[in-house]
Design a protein around this motif. Structure first.
Motif, short mmCIF file in Angstrom:
data_model
loop_
_atom_site.label_atom_id
_atom_site.label_comp_id
_atom_site.label_asym_id
_atom_site.label_seq_id
_atom_site.Cartn_x
_atom_site.Cartn_y
_atom_site.Cartn_z
N HIS A 91 -97.26 -19.02 54.78
CA HIS A 91 -97.91 -19.12 56.09
C HIS A 91 -98.27 -20.58 56.43
O HIS A 91 -97.94 -21.06 57.52
N GLY A 127 -109.62 -21.02 58.35
CA GLY A 127 -110.28 -22.02 59.19
C GLY A 127 -110.51 -23.32 58.44
O GLY A 127 -111.39 -24.10 58.78
N ILE A 128 -109.70 -23.56 57.40
CA ILE A 128 -109.87 -24.80 56.63
C ILE A 128 -109.35 -25.99 57.43
O ILE A 128 -110.03 -27.00 57.57
C1 HEM Z 1 -103.91 -11.82 60.63
C2 HEM Z 1 -103.21 -12.90 60.86
C3 HEM Z 1 -103.46 -14.21 60.18
C4 HEM Z 1 -104.09 -14.47 59.00
C5 HEM Z 1 -104.72 -13.48 58.03
C6 HEM Z 1 -104.08 -15.91 58.83
C7 HEM Z 1 -104.63 -16.56 57.74
C8 HEM Z 1 -104.56 -17.92 57.51
C9 HEM Z 1 -105.06 -18.59 56.34
C10 HEM Z 1 -105.74 -17.90 55.17
C11 HEM Z 1 -104.81 -19.91 56.49
C12 HEM Z 1 -105.12 -21.03 55.49
C13 HEM Z 1 -106.46 -21.64 55.63
C14 HEM Z 1 -106.66 -22.48 56.85
O1 HEM Z 1 -106.17 -23.60 56.99
O2 HEM Z 1 -107.35 -21.99 57.73
C15 HEM Z 1 -104.16 -20.08 57.77
C16 HEM Z 1 -103.75 -21.27 58.30
C17 HEM Z 1 -103.12 -21.41 59.51
N1 HEM Z 1 -102.72 -20.40 60.35
FE1 HEM Z 1 -103.04 -18.45 60.09
N2 HEM Z 1 -103.45 -16.49 59.89
C18 HEM Z 1 -103.05 -15.48 60.73
C19 HEM Z 1 -102.37 -15.62 61.92
C20 HEM Z 1 -101.95 -16.81 62.44
C21 HEM Z 1 -101.23 -16.97 63.68
C22 HEM Z 1 -100.84 -15.84 64.64
C23 HEM Z 1 -101.02 -18.30 63.84
C24 HEM Z 1 -100.30 -19.03 64.97
C25 HEM Z 1 -99.28 -18.57 65.63
C26 HEM Z 1 -101.58 -18.98 62.70
C27 HEM Z 1 -101.58 -20.33 62.51
C28 HEM Z 1 -102.14 -20.98 61.45
C29 HEM Z 1 -102.17 -22.43 61.31
C30 HEM Z 1 -101.66 -23.44 62.33
C31 HEM Z 1 -102.79 -22.70 60.10
C32 HEM Z 1 -103.08 -24.07 59.50
C33 HEM Z 1 -101.93 -24.51 58.66
C34 HEM Z 1 -102.15 -25.93 58.14
O3 HEM Z 1 -102.42 -26.81 58.96
O4 HEM Z 1 -102.02 -26.13 56.91
N3 HEM Z 1 -102.14 -18.05 61.88
N4 HEM Z 1 -104.03 -18.85 58.38
#
Ligand code: HEM
Length: 397
Positions: A304, A214-215
């Motif tokens: 990711h 959620g950063i």
């Molecule tokens: C269990 C599944 C997932 C985990 C553990 C996870 C974890 C994370 C983490 C640790 C970050 C980096 C910190 C942040 O910016 O919040 C991140 C960023 C992000 N995640 Fe996930 N995520 C998951 C699933 C998804 C899914 C299904 C999507 C969309 C289809 C998604 C989209 C994003 C996006 C858009 C970002 C921000 C990237 C950026 O702008 O730099 N995530 N996620």
């Protein structure tokens, strides 16, 4: 709906209407008011408002017999949401009636920053309620993606309810209250209870894989472009002020994850586990510099964050607002831990935003450690403007 069910629902609707009329009189305690999130507004609360620590996501099948009963259901939901979010003592139902509420929160209900956010699924626009030609243009049933293991009983639904508050008993109290007053008009289909960790030690909270989550959030100046449905989006006029909600129940295979080295874990996300910093930076708020790292030497091309948001002009319009929660459902039938992320995203257009990002994430290295099992697509209704307005008034009249 059975006759008994319908009668008990209509009684609930009447009690709700009476209660609403009394709202202004019953909310007297300043202490309760001081922790309330305003209910009325152009948009519903619980989307761009601060994320509370506790949540319940629930999806319902609507069993109202016709459009009139559906309207009664949405009026009742409005009345209950208005009362519950305001806090204070709930109005008594009369000396022969059961108590006004479960009593779980005591006689003077705290506001506890409760938000009640209501959405509708594509199935509500089938031929039951005469709403076929009023469906939000981009609303469909949830798509199935590569690597999904969806269980139908954990997917979709006619109506979604997102309850968030600072305390667990407050969201449970709200769910019980809503279920009681809408009995006979809708029934639970699936439910996920979520929580958000406190900052450990600071900044964004950590998810159950140990990483700060959620950063990155869209700036408020971009909400009209990325979060809210407005004029000019090719949508029916009634949808203005709403937003598309994508929910995904994503189980984490934590037994496997906990055996992976920190370096490998960090390469999968593209961020440090301890600080949350991007792998080319030093603090969680640093922006990754992809043009300076074209081959992915610092932040792997498959990570990711790099796949989800490559930060190019072409991909800017696919950003959305995440508002997810950790969940813990105990153990499964073979004794493995059943926990994960209730992914929740708000946006203007599911295909342009969530689906584009999900498609870029297909086969990312993280897929070996996560398993999407449920969820749904919903259209979160425009806000309830004032005491005379109700959920979906612009849809149902
Ligand atoms: C269990 C599944 C997932 C985990 C553990 C996870 C974890 C994370 C983490 C640790 C970050 C980096 C910190 C942040 O910016 O919040 C991140 C960023 C992000 N995640 Fe996930 N995520 C998951 C699933 C998804 C899914 C299904 C999507 C969309 C289809 C998604 C989209 C994003 C996006 C858009 C970002 C921000 C990237 C950026 O702008 O730099 N995530 N996620």
């Amino acid at each position: 709906m059975s006759e008994v069910g319908r009668r008990s629902f209509l009684r609930g609707a009447l009690a709700g209407a009476g209660a609403a009329a009394a709202t202004g009189l019953t909310v007297s305690a300043d202490a309760a008011k001081s922790t309330s999130v305003p209910f009325h507004g152009v948009h519903q609360a619980g989307i761009v408002t601060d994320q509370q620590r506790q949540a319940i996501f629930a999806s319902f099948d609507v069993i109202a017999a016709n459009q009139t009963e559906l309207t009664d259901l949405l009026r009742t939901l409005t009345d209950r949401a208005r009362l519950l979010t305001a806090g204070g003592a709930l109005p008594p139902l009369g000396i022969t009636a059961p108590p006004a509420d479960s009593g779980v929160l005591g006689p003077d209900m705290p506001g506890d920053d409760l938000t009640v956010t209501v959405g509708v699924g594509a199935s509500l626009f089938d031929d039951r309620y005469g709403l076929k030609d009023r469906k939000p243009a981009k609303l469909t049933a949830m798509k199935e993606f590569p690597n999904d293991s969806l269980d139908d009983s954990l997917c979709n639904g006619d109506l979604s309810l997102q309850l968030c508050a600072s305390e667990t008993d407050t969201v449970l109290h709200a769910l019980r209250d809503v279920a009681r007053h809408t009995r006979g008009a809708m029934q639970l289909r699936w439910r996920v209870d979520g929580f958000q960790s406190p900052p450990r030690p600071a900044g964004a909270p950590r998810n159950l894989m140990g990483f700060k989550d959620g950063i990155v959030k869209p700036a408020s100046a971009d909400h009209d472009k990325l979060v809210w449905v407005g004029k000019g989006n090719g949508e029916p006029a009634w949808t203005e002020g709403g937003s598309y909600q994508v929910l995904r129940q994503i189980r984490m295979l934590v037994e496997f994850w906990d055996r992976v080295s920190v370096g490998e874990q960090e390469n999968m996300f593209g961020r440090r586990r301890d600080s949350g910093a991007p792998l080319d930076g030093s603090s969680e708020t640093d922006l990754p510099n992809y043009p300076a790292d074209p081959t992915g030497g610092a932040i792997p091309l498959t990570s990711h964050i790099r796949r989800a948001n490559p930060r190019t002009a072409d991909t800017a319009a696919s950003q959305f607002l995440r508002r997810g929660y950790s969940y813990d459902k105990g153990t499964d039938a073979v004794g493995d831990l059943d926990m994960g992320l209730l992914f929740c995203a708000y946006q203007q257009d599911i295909a342009r935003q969530f689906e584009a990002v999900q498609t870029r994430l297909a086969d990312e290295p993280l897929v070996d450690y996560i398993r999407p099992v449920g969820g749904g697509y919903f259209f979160v209704l425009p806000g309830v403007r004032d005491g005379n307005d109700h959920f979906a008034r612009s849809l149902l009249g």
